[in-house]
Every structure is written in C-alpha cells, then in structure tokens.
Motif scaffolding. Sequence first.
Motif, PDB file in Angstrom:
ATOM      1  N   GLY A  90       0.799  -1.229   0.000  1.00  7.35           N
ATOM      2  CA  GLY A  90       0.000   0.000   0.000  1.00  7.35           C
ATOM      3  C   GLY A  90       0.822   1.265   0.000  1.00  7.35           C
ATOM      4  N   ASP A  91       2.159   1.164   0.181  1.00  2.00           N
ATOM      5  CA  ASP A  91       2.987   2.378   0.082  1.00  2.00           C
ATOM      6  C   ASP A  91       2.932   2.941  -1.346  1.00  2.00           C
ATOM      7  N   VAL A  92       2.912   4.286  -1.444  1.00  2.00           N
ATOM      8  CA  VAL A  92       2.888   4.932  -2.774  1.00  2.00           C
ATOM      9  C   VAL A  92       4.296   4.884  -3.348  1.00  2.00           C
ATOM     10  N   LEU A  93       4.415   4.198  -4.485  1.00  2.00           N
ATOM     11  CA  LEU A  93       5.729   4.091  -5.147  1.00  2.00           C
ATOM     12  C   LEU A  93       6.004   5.315  -6.041  1.00  2.00           C
ATOM     13  N   LEU A  94       4.985   5.708  -6.811  1.00  2.00           N
ATOM     14  CA  LEU A  94       5.142   6.875  -7.718  1.00  2.00           C
ATOM     15  C   LEU A  94       3.766   7.408  -8.071  1.00  2.00           C
ATOM     16  N   VAL A  95       3.749   8.609  -8.680  1.00  2.00           N
ATOM     17  CA  VAL A  95       2.503   9.245  -9.119  1.00  2.00           C
ATOM     18  C   VAL A  95       2.570   9.388 -10.632  1.00  2.00           C
ATOM     19  N   LEU A  96       1.539   8.858 -11.310  1.00  2.00           N
ATOM     20  CA  LEU A  96       1.464   8.879 -12.773  1.00  2.00           C
ATOM     21  C   LEU A  96       0.321   9.788 -13.202  1.00  2.00           C
ATOM     22  N   GLU A  97       0.613  10.790 -14.032  1.00  2.00           N
ATOM     23  CA  GLU A  97      -0.440  11.675 -14.559  1.00  2.00           C
ATOM     24  C   GLU A  97      -0.924  11.092 -15.878  1.00  2.00           C
ATOM     25  N   ALA A  98      -2.254  10.834 -15.972  1.00  2.00           N
ATOM     26  CA  ALA A  98      -2.842  10.312 -17.188  1.00  2.00           C
ATOM     27  C   ALA A  98      -4.248  10.847 -17.305  1.00  2.00           C
ATOM     28  N   MET A  99      -4.605  11.317 -18.504  1.00  2.00           N
ATOM     29  CA  MET A  99      -5.937  11.880 -18.771  1.00  2.00           C
ATOM     30  C   MET A  99      -6.264  12.975 -17.772  1.00  2.00           C
ATOM     31  N   LYS A 100      -5.243  13.814 -17.473  1.00  2.00           N
ATOM     32  CA  LYS A 100      -5.380  14.960 -16.581  1.00  2.00           C
ATOM     33  C   LYS A 100      -5.727  14.556 -15.142  1.00  2.00           C
ATOM     34  N   MET A 101      -5.385  13.343 -14.778  1.00  2.00           N
ATOM     35  CA  MET A 101      -5.639  12.856 -13.428  1.00  2.00           C
ATOM     36  C   MET A 101      -4.336  12.321 -12.852  1.00  2.00           C
ATOM     37  N   GLU A 102      -4.130  12.491 -11.543  1.00  2.00           N
ATOM     38  CA  GLU A 102      -2.953  11.980 -10.855  1.00  2.00           C
ATOM     39  C   GLU A 102      -3.284  10.607 -10.261  1.00  2.00           C
ATOM     40  N   ASN A 103      -2.553   9.606 -10.714  1.00  2.00           N
ATOM     41  CA  ASN A 103      -2.799   8.226 -10.292  1.00  2.00           C
ATOM     42  C   ASN A 103      -1.651   7.753  -9.404  1.00  2.00           C
ATOM     43  N   GLU A 104      -1.971   7.398  -8.151  1.00  2.00           N
ATOM     44  CA  GLU A 104      -0.955   6.894  -7.226  1.00  2.00           C
ATOM     45  C   GLU A 104      -0.760   5.403  -7.456  1.00  2.00           C
ATOM     46  N   ILE A 105       0.494   5.040  -7.791  1.00  2.00           N
ATOM     47  CA  ILE A 105       0.811   3.631  -8.010  1.00  2.00           C
ATOM     48  C   ILE A 105       1.380   3.083  -6.694  1.00  2.00           C
ATOM     49  N   MET A 106       0.690   2.102  -6.097  1.00  2.00           N
ATOM     50  CA  MET A 106       1.042   1.603  -4.766  1.00  2.00           C
ATOM     51  C   MET A 106       1.681   0.215  -4.837  1.00  2.00           C
ATOM     52  N   ALA A 107       2.446  -0.109  -3.774  1.00  2.00           N
ATOM     53  CA  ALA A 107       3.091  -1.420  -3.694  1.00  2.00           C
ATOM     54  C   ALA A 107       2.036  -2.494  -3.473  1.00  2.00           C
ATOM     55  N   PRO A 108       2.036  -3.538  -4.320  1.00  4.45           N
ATOM     56  CA  PRO A 108       1.011  -4.588  -4.156  1.00  4.45           C
ATOM     57  C   PRO A 108       1.314  -5.511  -2.975  1.00  4.45           C
ATOM     58  N   ARG A 109       2.554  -5.426  -2.445  1.00  2.00           N
ATOM     59  CA  ARG A 109       2.930  -6.273  -1.316  1.00  2.00           C
ATOM     60  C   ARG A 109       4.143  -5.652  -0.644  1.00  2.00           C
ATOM     61  N   ALA A 110       4.510  -6.183   0.503  1.00  2.00           N
ATOM     62  CA  ALA A 110       5.719  -5.723   1.171  1.00  2.00           C
ATOM     63  C   ALA A 110       6.935  -6.337   0.487  1.00  2.00           C
ATOM     64  N   GLY A 111       8.033  -5.643   0.515  1.00  2.00           N
ATOM     65  CA  GLY A 111       9.246  -6.153  -0.106  1.00  2.00           C
ATOM     66  C   GLY A 111      10.315  -5.070  -0.177  1.00  2.00           C
ATOM     67  N   THR A 112      11.326  -5.348  -0.977  1.00  2.00           N
ATOM     68  CA  THR A 112      12.427  -4.403  -1.181  1.00  2.00           C
ATOM     69  C   THR A 112      12.452  -3.968  -2.641  1.00  2.00           C
ATOM     70  N   VAL A 113      12.641  -2.651  -2.868  1.00  2.02           N
ATOM     71  CA  VAL A 113      12.712  -2.126  -4.252  1.00  2.02           C
ATOM     72  C   VAL A 113      14.023  -2.612  -4.859  1.00  2.02           C
ATOM     73  N   ALA A 114      13.918  -3.448  -5.887  1.00  2.00           N
ATOM     74  CA  ALA A 114      15.109  -3.966  -6.551  1.00  2.00           C
ATOM     75  C   ALA A 114      15.599  -3.000  -7.645  1.00  2.00           C
ATOM     76  N   GLN A 115      14.669  -2.277  -8.294  1.00  5.02           N
ATOM     77  CA  GLN A 115      15.061  -1.396  -9.414  1.00  5.02           C
ATOM     78  C   GLN A 115      13.966  -0.363  -9.658  1.00  5.02           C
ATOM     79  N   VAL A 116      14.395   0.852  -9.989  1.00  5.66           N
ATOM     80  CA  VAL A 116      13.472   1.922 -10.403  1.00  5.66           C
ATOM     81  C   VAL A 116      13.855   2.296 -11.829  1.00  5.66           C
ATOM     82  N   LEU A 117      12.970   2.040 -12.775  1.00  4.60           N
ATOM     83  CA  LEU A 117      13.278   2.209 -14.197  1.00  4.60           C
ATOM     84  C   LEU A 117      12.774   3.521 -14.778  1.00  4.60           C
ATOM     85  N   VAL A 118      12.133   4.385 -13.980  1.00  5.61           N
ATOM     86  CA  VAL A 118      11.619   5.654 -14.508  1.00  5.61           C
ATOM     87  C   VAL A 118      12.128   6.794 -13.641  1.00  5.61           C
ATOM     88  N   THR A 119      12.055   8.020 -14.196  1.00  8.42           N
ATOM     89  CA  THR A 119      12.427   9.233 -13.463  1.00  8.42           C
ATOM     90  C   THR A 119      11.305  10.251 -13.567  1.00  8.42           C
TER      91      THR A 119
END
Length: 242
Positions: free
Chosen positions: A198-227
Amino acid sequence: MKYKVTLNGRTYEVEVEAGKAMLLDEYAAVAPVAAPVATPAAAPVASAAPVAAPAAAPAVSVSGGTTVSAPMPGNILKVNVSVGQTVKEGDLLVVLEAMKMENEIYAPCSGTVTAVPVTKGATVDTGAAMVVIGGTAVAAAPAPVAAPAPAPAPVAAPAPDPAPAPAAAPVAGEAITAPMPGNILKVNVTAGQAVKEGDVLLVLEAMKMENEIMAPRAGTVAQVLVTKGATVDTGATMVVLS
C-alpha cells in the motif's frame, strides 16, 4: 585673367577679375580659308579605326608655379599643350566649352608646362586646375596596397553527440507496470528501499488525473526504471520489487 570667346562669328575679349567679367574688345572672327581640294574618284570608304581612350595621366603634385584654373564649369574640348612644353604669355592652352560657348584659355605667363591635370572630353568645375606653368613637379606616391586578409582559421568539426546510455534491463522480481500511458509526476522510492503493501511508489499523470501507483505487497525495491518527468506507455515497467 583675360579670355577670348568666339560666338556667332564674333570674337569677344573678356577679363575676369574677382568673379566679375568685363568686356574689353569685340570684333569679327576671322575664319581660315580652306584650300580647294580636288575631288577624287569615288573610293570605298574604310571604316574608321576605333579611337583609343586617352590613357590616364600619372598623378603629380606641383610645388610652386602658376596654376591656370577653370573660370567656370564646363567640358574640355581641346588641350593644346603637354607636360614639358614651353609656352609664351598669350599662347592658347585649353578650349573650354561652357554655356554653349567655346572659351579659349590662354597662358597668363611664359614658362614650361609642368602639369596638365585635364584631358579632352573631361568635365571640370569652377576653380579646377587645368594647366600648371613653372614650379617643380613631384610624382605622387602610389597608394598603399592593402595586405590580403589572413585566411580564416579552420573551424573545428563539432564533437559527435555521446551515444545514449543503454536502458537498464529489469532485474528478477515483481514488475510494477504502467496501467495506462502518461507522465511520471513523482517517484517516491529508490533501489534498495524496503516498502510495505500500500505504500505509494510513484505518481502517474494520465488523462489529466494523478494516479498513485502503490506497492502490491511488502518487499524491497530492486530497481526503479523511470524518473520524474518521463513519459511511459501502457505496460511499461516502472518499479521492480524483490
């Protein structure tokens, strides 16, 4: 200075002093009688050879002497003297056409011609030097020749653009992908960071709306492929959880 002007068959002697002209004498002009010429048999007329343009006289300066100047603007019809010629007072130097009249310009004194700055056909203004009698002629120094401009330095070729860095390949783990195309407004995590479900990983703007992309489970971030500011398409991997 005295001048003789021939007009309509009569000769006028005029004295010009301080810009004012005074008529001294007037009499009928004496035209020379041409000797009779025997008429030859008709012959083919040869075409006239082209008249070469007069060569420009070398520029000279004269120290001292008597300068005979144009009393009025006009055209030089005839030049009767040349440099080095000896003249007497009253000798005809130049014929100047002005105001549709032929003005004979005479030598005001005796001496040797040291400069003739005009040529037949030239146009002169009032006061322009036409003949110089006496004095010392000095050849004018030639104009300096401009040095050629240096060749421009060769322009260095622009450095080639650096090759773009290859995109990082996703590592093993659970990929969090973009549900729709849009722009990354915010990235909240970094590689190696522990997250909870449930932690917010990033915010994606699409169709003029801000979409919060959340972690589907607990774990460790292995890689971040976007900036932040990047654009992603549907299904693009944004974060990988291990």
